[in-house]
Enzyme design. Structure first.
Site, short mmCIF file in Angstrom:
data_model
loop_
_atom_site.label_atom_id
_atom_site.label_comp_id
_atom_site.label_asym_id
_atom_site.label_seq_id
_atom_site.Cartn_x
_atom_site.Cartn_y
_atom_site.Cartn_z
N GLY A 163 10.45 60.22 -18.70
CA GLY A 163 10.37 61.38 -19.87
C GLY A 163 11.59 62.08 -20.93
CE LYS A 164 16.25 61.14 -17.34
NZ LYS A 164 15.26 60.89 -16.38
CB SER A 165 14.78 58.67 -23.40
OG SER A 165 15.93 58.76 -22.77
CB CYS A 215 8.76 61.91 -2.70
SG CYS A 215 8.24 60.99 -0.96
CB CYS A 256 7.00 59.42 -5.06
SG CYS A 256 7.58 58.01 -3.73
CB CYS A 274 3.21 58.47 -1.80
SG CYS A 274 5.15 60.20 -1.48
CB ALA A 303 14.03 64.06 -14.54
CD GLU A 339 21.19 57.39 -19.98
OE1 GLU A 339 20.87 57.96 -18.41
OE2 GLU A 339 19.81 56.58 -19.77
CB ALA A 340 23.68 64.52 -20.06
#
Length: 186
Positions: free
Chosen positions: A14-16, A179, A142, A144, A9, A85-86
């Site tokens: 919200g990855k972590s 975006c 984003c 916007c 993403a 953090e791949a």
């Protein structure tokens, strides 16, 4: 059969947080997981996976020469490998993680950015896009209101930066999730 997953993403999706939740779910059921994060990312201290919502925990560090296959021993009971953090993984490391999933039957779930502030793929992300058995785009928005798919680096005056090194750790003060239209207009 275990798989190699890539959950990617733009920043602030919200990855972590999702990674920490997956680790919790496994551990709550008595399973052992191993967590890794990039040594280069020291925003919250080295060896820490930290959600902007507050939860955090220690993780093992990986760097460009980390040999994931050498870290795992025959007979070791690991339910899942989780990597934050791949995007900072190297191609050979992604191949090793693919091997762990397919030959050692250990699910590997990688979380990271797909592209940098110039819209270019990170090396680790490119390899994950090529090798992952399943890919999931996590979503964020984003300013916007549209879906953010790009990471825009900004200077101290909040103006878009278009040149520089691919990696410059800075978090929310240096980057914005935007975006495609806002990325092109700024």
């Amino acid at each position: 059969m275990a798989k190699l997953f890539f959950r990617y993403a733009a920043m602030n999706a919200g990855k972590s947080t999702a990674l920490l939740q997956v680790a919790y779910n496994y551990e709550e059921r008595g399973h052992r997981v191993r967590l890794f994060t990039a040594q280069v990312d020291d925003r919250y201290g080295r060896g820490q996976i930290t959600s902007r919502l507050g939860p955090h925990r220690e993780a093992e560090l990986f760097q460009p020469d980390t040999d994931f296959l050498a870290l795992f021993h025959a007979g070791e009971k690991i339910a899942c490998i989780l990597i934050d953090e791949a995007q900072f993984l190297q191609k050979a490391q992604v191949w090793a993680l693919h091997e762990l999933a397919h030959l050692h039957n250990v699910p590997v779930i990688c979380y990271g950015l797909r592209t940098d502030f110039q819209g270019e793929l990170f090396s680790g992300s490119a390899s994950l896009l090529a090798l992952a058995d399943e890919m999931d785009e996590m979503k964020t928005i984003c300013d916007c209101g549209r879906k953010a798919t790009m990471n825009m680096r900004v200077d101290a005056s909040n103006r878009k930066v278009t040149e520089g090194q691919q990696v410059e750790i800075g978090g929310n003060a240096r980057y914005r999730s935007v975006c495609g239209r806002c990325f092109r207009q700024n």
